[in-house]
Design an enzyme around this catalytic site. Structure first.
Site, mmCIF file in Angstrom:
data_model
loop_
_atom_site.group_PDB
_atom_site.id
_atom_site.type_symbol
_atom_site.label_atom_id
_atom_site.label_comp_id
_atom_site.label_asym_id
_atom_site.label_seq_id
_atom_site.Cartn_x
_atom_site.Cartn_y
_atom_site.Cartn_z
ATOM 1 N N LYS A 169 0.835 -1.210 0.000
ATOM 2 C CA LYS A 169 0.000 0.000 0.000
ATOM 3 C C LYS A 169 0.867 1.256 0.000
ATOM 4 C CE LYS A 169 -1.711 1.409 4.112
ATOM 5 N NZ LYS A 169 -1.399 2.798 4.514
ATOM 6 N N ASN A 170 1.847 1.286 0.904
ATOM 7 C CA ASN A 170 2.610 2.528 1.077
ATOM 8 C C ASN A 170 3.644 2.767 -0.021
ATOM 9 O OD1 ASN A 170 1.047 3.091 3.260
ATOM 10 N ND2 ASN A 170 2.585 2.514 4.802
ATOM 11 N N ARG A 210 -5.291 10.787 4.157
ATOM 12 C CA ARG A 210 -4.184 11.686 4.395
ATOM 13 C C ARG A 210 -3.125 11.590 3.293
ATOM 14 N NH1 ARG A 210 0.090 12.955 6.902
ATOM 15 N NH2 ARG A 210 -0.046 14.713 8.321
ATOM 16 N N CYS A 268 -4.670 12.718 12.964
ATOM 17 C CA CYS A 268 -5.432 11.473 12.808
ATOM 18 C C CYS A 268 -5.256 10.672 14.075
ATOM 19 C CB CYS A 268 -4.987 10.720 11.567
ATOM 20 S SG CYS A 268 -3.323 10.111 11.731
ATOM 21 N N ARG A 295 0.580 14.686 13.236
ATOM 22 C CA ARG A 295 1.158 14.496 11.904
ATOM 23 C C ARG A 295 1.291 15.802 11.101
ATOM 24 N NH1 ARG A 295 -1.195 8.945 9.481
ATOM 25 N NH2 ARG A 295 0.744 8.947 8.332
ATOM 26 N N PRO A 296 2.185 16.684 11.535
ATOM 27 C CA PRO A 296 2.392 17.929 10.782
ATOM 28 C C PRO A 296 3.012 17.676 9.411
ATOM 29 C CG PRO A 296 4.014 17.704 12.535
ATOM 30 C CD PRO A 296 3.073 16.545 12.681
ATOM 31 N N ILE A 297 3.022 18.714 8.562
ATOM 32 C CA ILE A 297 3.596 18.571 7.219
ATOM 33 C C ILE A 297 4.700 19.603 6.976
ATOM 34 C CG2 ILE A 297 1.606 17.496 6.088
ATOM 35 C CD1 ILE A 297 0.976 20.426 5.081
ATOM 36 N N LEU A 353 7.837 19.498 7.182
ATOM 37 C CA LEU A 353 9.031 19.075 6.433
ATOM 38 C C LEU A 353 8.760 19.020 4.926
ATOM 39 C CD1 LEU A 353 10.238 16.322 8.924
ATOM 40 C CD2 LEU A 353 11.129 18.646 8.657
ATOM 41 N N ASP A 391 4.666 0.610 11.987
ATOM 42 C CA ASP A 391 3.462 -0.047 11.464
ATOM 43 C C ASP A 391 3.335 -1.499 11.933
ATOM 44 O OD1 ASP A 391 2.842 2.290 10.190
ATOM 45 O OD2 ASP A 391 3.541 1.651 8.215
ATOM 46 N N VAL A 405 8.275 6.923 16.754
ATOM 47 C CA VAL A 405 7.996 7.573 15.465
ATOM 48 C C VAL A 405 6.765 8.472 15.548
ATOM 49 C CG1 VAL A 405 7.496 7.186 13.020
ATOM 50 C CG2 VAL A 405 9.146 5.718 14.208
ATOM 51 N N ARG A 433 -8.632 -0.691 4.756
ATOM 52 C CA ARG A 433 -7.788 0.284 4.048
ATOM 53 C C ARG A 433 -6.423 -0.303 3.740
ATOM 54 N NH1 ARG A 433 -8.585 6.200 6.464
ATOM 55 N NH2 ARG A 433 -7.226 6.614 4.723
#
Ligand code: EPU
Length: 417
Positions: free
Chosen positions: A22-23, A93, A117, A122-124, A126, A305, A327, A397
């Site tokens: 998936k990732n 996301r 979430c 979970r900032p963005i 970077l 995960d 993490v 998902r």
């Protein structure tokens, strides 16, 4: 309400084939925006997240064919829109991964800001730091983040944390920039390497993926190609931990064993026998689990995960296990649910102290996020009796054909509702 009803049936036996990751699939699907030519992707897992991302891409003008299961053909010859709104962004996301390719191809993008979430804020920052370094002006207003540039120019970006998403987004913007980009302290996950291999097949010049320094020499344009997504190391790890917990003997097929090092090492510490043979891993467990400690880290460390699944295993170990999550700031939502099943877990900041118990018990629990759901499925497989897991859309998902695959191993799982 849709739910899984699971009856513990004892040891798992048989073989399971692992799906595409998936990732890896999600960012690679976004990268198809970077060319006007057609792209064929194989081994794309049939998951809700993939369907949602096809909606996001269609909204941008990408034409998508789905000629057979797991194969998708993308045609981004015309990008008609550079905006993704709150409705789709809040559903997934990872839609944020369209930003890098849109900046690369169109020089602009406007996205609803992804919120926090279940696993943290979970900032963005970077991602945005990277876009700014490449010459974008970036504004956030009215819940939207807008990035724009007339001249995308290679640069050096140091990531304060090796963020997977930021590394991917910056790589995808930089492939069409003028000059060379260096990403320092880049994420080293196998999914980054798969994205790099894909971009290079399209004609990009990306070097160093899989190490902490990635160098990208910008090219004028990219072309079509065909690419097969790598196997999902987290799905593989989930089945490995499941058989460790229930006992049994299963073959996990279609794995890249080098991606599984931390999972294999930890399962061996827990007393599980593991044999590698090409792209197959044989896992044998007598159901007796030794306690173990885990600290999640960016790759090649233990994947965050896999933390919830290992916690489900630790609940049944002999003695006390300590699990440290480094993490994400708040990835312990599964603890309350596992405790509801009779586990003995205490949280102290980033640490979970798990005192093993002899047996878990069934009942009603709720998947609060994808990997929490996976942990609850593992726990339920060990119970003598019935467990009902609600909010299974989280699980769907990320796990392709979960019921069929578990039934193939002798488990008894029914989807109701
Ligand atoms: N972070 C920042 N600023 C940023 C970006 C990230 O502070 O700009 C922080 C996050 O808040 C988090 C840490 O860095 O604490 C790691 O986040 P990262 O960016 O590496 O994660 P991601 O790209 O958002 C991907 C996977 C996750 C997986 C993580 C870590 C996809 C679509 N998602 O998320 O997968 O947990 O990397 O390996 O690739 C899952 O599959 O269950 C899942 C959550």
């Amino acid at each position: 309400m849709e739910k899984f009803v699971i009856h513990g049936t004892g040891p798992l036996e048989g073989s399971v084939r692992i799906s595409g990751a998936k990732n890896a699939a999600l960012p690679i699907m976004c990268a198809t925006i970077l060319t006007k030519d057609k792209i064929t992707l194989e081994d794309v897992p049939e998951l809700k997240d993939v369907t949602l991302l096809t909606e996001v891409l269609r909204g941008l003008g990408v034409k998508i064919e789905h000629p057979e299961p797991n194969t998708y053909i993308f045609d981004a010859s015309e990008i008609t829109n550079t905006t993704t709104g709150a409705d789709l962004m809040s559903k997934m996301r990872a839609s944020f991964c369209v930003m890098g390719p849109l900046i690369g191809r169109m020089g602009r993008t406007e996205n609803s800001l992804p919120g926090g979430c279940a696993i943290g804020t979970r900032p963005i920052d970077l991602h945005l730091k990277g876009f700014r370094a490449l010459g974008c002006s970036v504004r956030t207003e009215h819940g939207m983040v807008c990035a724009k540039t007339d001249h995308l120019k290679g640069s050096t970006v140091y990531l304060d944390f090796p963020s997977v998403g930021a590394t991917e987004n910056i790589m995808m913007a930089a492939v069409l920039a003028d000059g060379e980009t260096t990403i320092d302290n880049a994420a080293m996950e196998p999914e980054i390497v798969d994205l790099s291999n894909f971009l290079n097949k399209m004609g990009a010049q990306v070097r160093g993926a899989g190490t902490s320094t990635i160098k990208i020499k910008g090219v004028k344009e990219l072309h079509g190609c065909r690419h097969q997504i790598i196997p999902d190391r987290i799905e593989a790890g989930t089945y490995m931990v499941a058989v460790a917990a229930t006992g049994g003997n299963i073959n996990i097929e279609n794995v890249i064993t080098s991606h599984m090092r931390p999972v294999i090492a930890k399962l061996k510490e827990a007393g599980v026998e593991i044999y590698e043979n090409g792209d197959t891993i044989n896992v044998i467990s007598n159901g007796t689990i030794e306690s173990f400690d885990i600290k999640t880290l960016p790759y090649p460390g233990m994947p965050t995960d896999m933390q919830a699944q290992f916690m489900a295993l630790a609940t049944l170990a002999k003695g006390t296990s300590v699990i440290i999550e480094t993490v994400f700031e708040n990835r312990f939502m599964h603890v309350d649910e596992l405790n509801r099943m009779g586990a003995n877990i205490r949280i102290d900041g980033k640490n979970a102290i798990v005192q093993g118990v002899h047996k878990l018990r069934g009942g009603k629990v709720r998947a609060t996020d994808l990997r929490c759901g996976a942990a609850l499925v593992i726990a339920a497989l060990t119970v003598d009796g019935k467990t009902e897991i609600e909010d299974i859309y989280h699980i769907e998902r990320g796990y392709e054909n979960l019921i069929e695959k578990l039934e193939g191993l002798g488990a008894h799982v029914v989807r109701e509702g």
